[in-house]
Motif scaffolding. Structure first.
Motif, PDB file in Angstrom:
ATOM      1  N   GLY B 112       0.886  -1.366  -0.172  1.00 47.51           N
ATOM      2  CA  GLY B 112      -0.082  -0.134   0.066  1.00 47.51           C
ATOM      3  C   GLY B 112       0.770   1.251  -0.093  1.00 47.51           C
ATOM      4  O   GLY B 112       0.262   2.182   0.280  1.00 47.51           O
ATOM      5  N   HIS B 113       1.898   1.301  -0.486  1.00 45.46           N
ATOM      6  CA  HIS B 113       2.872   2.319  -0.436  1.00 45.46           C
ATOM      7  C   HIS B 113       3.062   2.828  -2.068  1.00 45.46           C
ATOM      8  O   HIS B 113       3.096   2.083  -3.024  1.00 45.46           O
ATOM      9  CB  HIS B 113       4.293   2.037   0.167  1.00 45.46           C
ATOM     10  CG  HIS B 113       4.190   1.976   1.628  1.00 45.46           C
ATOM     11  ND1 HIS B 113       4.550   0.809   2.195  1.00 45.46           N
ATOM     12  CD2 HIS B 113       3.496   2.716   2.468  1.00 45.46           C
ATOM     13  CE1 HIS B 113       4.466   0.916   3.596  1.00 45.46           C
ATOM     14  NE2 HIS B 113       3.803   2.154   3.548  1.00 45.46           N
ATOM     15  N   PHE B 114       3.155   4.120  -2.201  1.00 47.35           N
ATOM     16  CA  PHE B 114       3.411   4.679  -3.521  1.00 47.35           C
ATOM     17  C   PHE B 114       4.604   5.642  -3.295  1.00 47.35           C
ATOM     18  O   PHE B 114       4.863   6.429  -2.687  1.00 47.35           O
ATOM     19  CB  PHE B 114       2.078   5.560  -3.753  1.00 47.35           C
ATOM     20  CG  PHE B 114       2.115   6.096  -4.990  1.00 47.35           C
ATOM     21  CD1 PHE B 114       1.391   5.672  -6.213  1.00 47.35           C
ATOM     22  CD2 PHE B 114       2.556   7.429  -5.251  1.00 47.35           C
ATOM     23  CE1 PHE B 114       1.231   6.494  -7.467  1.00 47.35           C
ATOM     24  CE2 PHE B 114       2.605   8.193  -6.746  1.00 47.35           C
ATOM     25  CZ  PHE B 114       1.819   7.622  -7.642  1.00 47.35           C
ATOM     26  N   TYR B 115       5.887   5.265  -4.122  1.00 46.40           N
ATOM     27  CA  TYR B 115       6.764   5.832  -4.179  1.00 46.40           C
ATOM     28  C   TYR B 115       7.057   6.788  -5.227  1.00 46.40           C
ATOM     29  O   TYR B 115       7.180   6.475  -6.595  1.00 46.40           O
ATOM     30  CB  TYR B 115       8.029   4.995  -4.351  1.00 46.40           C
ATOM     31  CG  TYR B 115       8.080   3.657  -3.167  1.00 46.40           C
ATOM     32  CD1 TYR B 115       8.964   3.871  -2.006  1.00 46.40           C
ATOM     33  CD2 TYR B 115       7.122   2.584  -3.435  1.00 46.40           C
ATOM     34  CE1 TYR B 115       8.498   2.853  -1.051  1.00 46.40           C
ATOM     35  CE2 TYR B 115       7.022   1.581  -2.127  1.00 46.40           C
ATOM     36  CZ  TYR B 115       7.819   1.771  -1.003  1.00 46.40           C
ATOM     37  OH  TYR B 115       7.851   1.190  -0.159  1.00 46.40           O
ATOM     38  N   LYS B 116       7.127   8.265  -4.982  1.00 52.57           N
ATOM     39  CA  LYS B 116       6.989   8.991  -5.858  1.00 52.57           C
ATOM     40  C   LYS B 116       8.133   9.695  -6.059  1.00 52.57           C
ATOM     41  O   LYS B 116       8.868  10.516  -5.135  1.00 52.57           O
ATOM     42  CB  LYS B 116       5.845  10.241  -5.793  1.00 52.57           C
ATOM     43  CG  LYS B 116       5.812  11.462  -6.779  1.00 52.57           C
ATOM     44  CD  LYS B 116       4.786  12.172  -6.610  1.00 52.57           C
ATOM     45  CE  LYS B 116       4.410  13.135  -7.918  1.00 52.57           C
ATOM     46  NZ  LYS B 116       3.345  13.823  -7.374  1.00 52.57           N
ATOM     47  N   PRO B 117       9.239   9.736  -7.333  1.00 56.41           N
ATOM     48  CA  PRO B 117      10.540  10.320  -7.290  1.00 56.41           C
ATOM     49  C   PRO B 117      10.410  11.808  -7.029  1.00 56.41           C
ATOM     50  O   PRO B 117       9.543  12.325  -7.507  1.00 56.41           O
ATOM     51  CB  PRO B 117      10.917   9.705  -8.673  1.00 56.41           C
ATOM     52  CG  PRO B 117       9.771   9.554  -9.363  1.00 56.41           C
ATOM     53  CD  PRO B 117       8.855   9.083  -8.663  1.00 56.41           C
ATOM     54  N   LEU B 118      11.285  12.281  -6.432  1.00 61.00           N
ATOM     55  CA  LEU B 118      11.496  13.776  -6.261  1.00 61.00           C
ATOM     56  C   LEU B 118      11.928  14.440  -7.442  1.00 61.00           C
ATOM     57  O   LEU B 118      13.111  14.272  -7.852  1.00 61.00           O
ATOM     58  CB  LEU B 118      12.204  14.187  -5.112  1.00 61.00           C
ATOM     59  CG  LEU B 118      11.592  13.995  -3.723  1.00 61.00           C
ATOM     60  CD1 LEU B 118      12.355  14.275  -2.826  1.00 61.00           C
ATOM     61  CD2 LEU B 118      10.241  14.863  -3.666  1.00 61.00           C
ATOM     62  N   GLN B 119      11.140  15.150  -8.130  1.00 58.30           N
ATOM     63  CA  GLN B 119      11.602  15.865  -9.316  1.00 58.30           C
ATOM     64  C   GLN B 119      12.457  17.151  -8.982  1.00 58.30           C
ATOM     65  O   GLN B 119      12.132  17.744  -8.275  1.00 58.30           O
ATOM     66  CB  GLN B 119      10.411  16.531 -10.286  1.00 58.30           C
ATOM     67  CG  GLN B 119       9.334  15.153 -10.578  1.00 58.30           C
ATOM     68  CD  GLN B 119       8.182  15.762 -11.008  1.00 58.30           C
ATOM     69  OE1 GLN B 119       7.728  16.739 -11.720  1.00 58.30           O
ATOM     70  NE2 GLN B 119       6.991  15.096 -10.736  1.00 58.30           N
TER      71      GLN B 119
END
Lengths: 367, 367
Positions: B112-119
C-alpha cells in the motif's frame, strides 16, 4: 428639472437655430435659454452653471431635451414654462472612463439616471447592450438577485461628451443618486479579466494587467474608491490604486467602515455596514449562492460596487449600505458552466471582508 | 513480501557483487536471488516475473531491500528465509509521468505504498516535499480534511526507474491499493495552473495549455481516467483526453457511474456514488467548505482523484467511492488569501457532478 436665473455658457452647440449656432461660448441666463429652446429639436448643450460654484469647479454640465424633442410643460410649481433635463458628469464616479477633458464618458441627470455611452471598440457596446436586454427579459433571474443590478431603461441617442456627435447611450439607474456623500469601493472581481472570445491583443493586455495588480493574487482588484470623512473625500489617484497590495486592500476595507482615515481605524461602522442581516457580507453571500448555481452569464471584468453613506447611517436611514454589480461590457454566454472565475474572486473578497469584520470585533473587545 | 520459486530476469543491475554484475539478463529463481542478496547492500533489481504473464506484459517490476540494507527475516509462513519488497509500476496510474520505457515515474509496492520520485527540475521536488512536511505537521488541518490527502510516510532513497541511479522518493499511501478494479478520474482543478512565483517559460507553457484545454472554460480539466466495465478498462489515450470538450466531460461523468460505456449511459451507480451522505458530492462539498476558509496553501495544478470500485460496490463494501487530492509539486504559500483559483474550479466541477446526478434522476423517472 432645472429652471431659474442660472447663467450658462454654451461650449459646443449644434442646433437648427442660427441664433444659437452663431453664439458658441456665449453667456445666457436660463430664461433666455428656455426661450431659445422653443425653436430647437434634439439639442444638447454643454454649459457651466456659474451660479453654482462647487459644481462649476468639479463638473462640466450639459442639458438636453427628453425623448429627442422639446416638450413644452407647465405646472404651478415651475417658475419657468419649459422642462429641461440637466446632464452632468457623475460626481461620484470612482473608476472607468470619465467624461472630462473632452473624453467619452457617462453622464447623469437629476432624476436618478445614468447615461453610459455605448463603446464601439472591441464590440463592448454591443456586448453590454445585449447583456442588459437579455438580463432584463430573463425570467430565470430571481427578484432578490435583480436588485443587485442597475435598472435598465433602454437606450437614448445623446450627444457624446467627447464632442464626437450623437451616440447611443444606455439609460441606467444612477445608483449613487440616493446618497449624499457616499463612500464607494469599486472592486473588479475575478482572477482573470480576459475571456476566450476576446482578441489576442486584448487577452495579452489583460493578462499583463492581471499579473501586475492584485487580480491574480487575490482574485479581485480595487479599481477605484472614495472614502468620505469630515474633511471631504479621500479619492486616491488611479496610479496609486493600481499598485495596491493585499495589505493596502485590508487597510482600505478598514478605512471604509471607520470614521477616521489613518493607520489606526476605529471600525465605527464595521458591524453595521459589513455585519448583520442587512449588511454587505450578507448581500455578498446572496450573490455567492447565485453564482454557485447560475450558468447563464460569465461576468468578465465586472465590478462589485459597495456604497455606504455615513450621513444616511447617522440619520438612521436604511439602506445605508448597498452592493451593486456594474460594467457588463465583457459579459459572455455561460454555456451551461458556472462563472467560476467570478465566484472564486467573490469568495476571496468575502473572506477579506469577513476578516476585517472579525478584526473589528477583536478591536472592540480590546477597547 | 514476495517469496517462492518465481523466475526472474535481471534487466539492469549494478551491485557490489561481481557474481551478479557479470550476469545481466540472466535467469534466476527467487530462491537463488535471495541467496545472492545476502551479499548486497541497497540493491535495486528490475525484473520480469515470467511466471505471471499479465504482469509481465503490463509492468516492469523491480524489487529492492527496505531501508537501503538487506535484512534477514524469518517467519513460519515464509517459504523463503529472506524478506523482499517488490516495486512495480502502478497499474492504475491514469495521468502524470509513468515509470515505463526507461522514464522516471512512481512505483508502488504490495504493502500500500506509493513511491514518487522527487523531481529536481523547477524545484518541484522540493516544493512537494516541503508541502508534505508542512501539511503533516500542521495542527490547523481538521481531521476530516486530512483524510482527503494521501498519508505521507517520509522519503526513501531508491534507484530511480529511469536508470539514473539513486534518487529520493516520497513514500506515500497508495490510494488505489484497496481497490480491485477501480474506475478513476483525475481532474486538475483550477482555471489557472501557473502561479506568480513560477518562471516565465513555465507560465507561458501553462497559459497556452490552459487556454487549449477546458481549464479556462470550465475551471478544471480531466487529466486522465480509466473506467472499468465487463470487458476491462476503458483508458483513453492522453491526446484524446487533452482534447476533451465540456460535452465530453459530461459524458465521462455519466459513464463513470454507469454499468455500460456508450452514448446512452444507464446511470446504475449515480445515486450511490455521487449522491447520499457518503457520496462524492458530499465529499466535494466538505472540501469546498474548507477551501472557502483556508488561507494557508494555494494548490496550483493539483488534482482531485475520484475512485470508484464497481466490484466493491456490488459486494456491499464501503467506502466504494473516494475523493483524494494528489500532486502537490506546485503548492505555494497562501499568504492569508483563500485559494480562489482552486475553489472556483472545484465549484464548477461540483456543478457538473450535480447536473449528472440530476440527469440520472430524470432518467430514472422517465424509466
Amino acid at each position: 428639472m432645472r429652471t431659474g436665473k442660472a447663467c450658462v455658457r454654451f461650449k459646443t452647440f449644434q442646433s437648427r437655430s442660427p441664433a444659437l449656432n452663431s453664439k458658441p461660448n456665449s453667456m445666457f441666463n436660463l430664461d433666455s435659454l428656455c426661450f431659445f429652446k422653443t425653436n430647437l429639436q434634439s439639442a444638447i448643450i454643454i454649459l457651466h452653471p456659474v451660479s453654482t460654484k462647487m459644481i462649476f469647479k468639479k463638473n462640466l454640465l450639459c442639458c438636453f431635451y427628453g425623448n429627442n424633442s422639446f416638450k413644452k410643460q407647465r405646472s404651478p410649481e415651475q417658475s419657468s414654462p419649459y422642462s429641461i433635463t440637466m446632464l452632468k458628469v457623475p460626481e461620484h464616479q470612482v473608476a472607468g472612463r470619465q467624461a472630462i477633458d473632452g473624453k467619452l464618458g457617462p453622464l447623469i441627470d437629476n432624476s436618478g439616471h445614468f447615461y453610459k455611452p455605448l463603446q464601439d471598440d472591441d464590440e463592448r457596446g454591443t456586448r453590454e447592450l445585449t447583456f442588459y436586454h437579455s438580463f432584463s427579459s430573463n425570467t430565470r433571474i430571481p427578484h432578490h438577485i435583480r436588485r443587485f443590478f442597475p435598472v435598465f431603461h433602454g437606450t437614448q441617442l445623446l450627444k457624446a461628451s467627447d464632442g464626437s456627435g450623437l451616440r447611443p447611450h444606455l439609460v441606467l439607474q444612477d445608483i449613487t443618486s440616493d446618497h449624499l456623500n457616499p463612500s464607494i469601493l469599486d472592486i473588479k472581481i475575478g482572477s482573470r479579466t480576459w475571456y476566450l472570445e476576446a482578441s489576442n491583443a486584448y487577452i495579452q493586455n489583460c493578462f499583463h494587467r492581471d499579473k501586475t495588480t492584485t487580480t491574480v493574487s487575490l482574485g479581485f482588484r480595487i479599481c477605484g474608491l472614495q472614502i468620505y470623512n469630515e474633511s471631504g473625500f479621500w479619492k486616491p489617484e488611479r496610479k496609486l490604486v493600481r499598485n495596491f497590495t493585499a495589505d493596502d486592500v485590508r487597510s482600505i476595507l478598514r478605512m471604509f467602515v471607520s470614521s477616521n482615515v489613518g493607520p489606526e481605524p476605529d471600525f465605527s461602522f464595521a458591524d453595521s455596514v459589513y455585519g448583520g442581516c442587512d449588511g454587505i457580507l450578507e448581500r455578498l453571500m446572496e450573490l455567492k449562492t447565485w453564482f454557485e448555481d447560475q450558468t447563464m452569464y460569465h461576468f468578465c471584468s465586472c465590478s462589485v460596487l459597495l456604497l455606504f453613506d455615513k450621513e444616511s447611517f447617522l440619520k438612521g436611514k436604511t439602506p445605508f449600505a448597498e452592493v451593486k454589480l456594474i460594467d457588463f461590457a465583457h459579459v459572455v454566454d455561460g454555456n451551461g458552466v458556472i462563472d467560476h472565475n467570478f465566484l472564486g474572486g467573490l469568495c476571496s473578497f468575502i473572506k477579506f471582508v469577513s476578516q476585517v469584520l472579525a478584526d473589528s470585533k477583536g478591536s472592540t473587545m480590546e477597547d
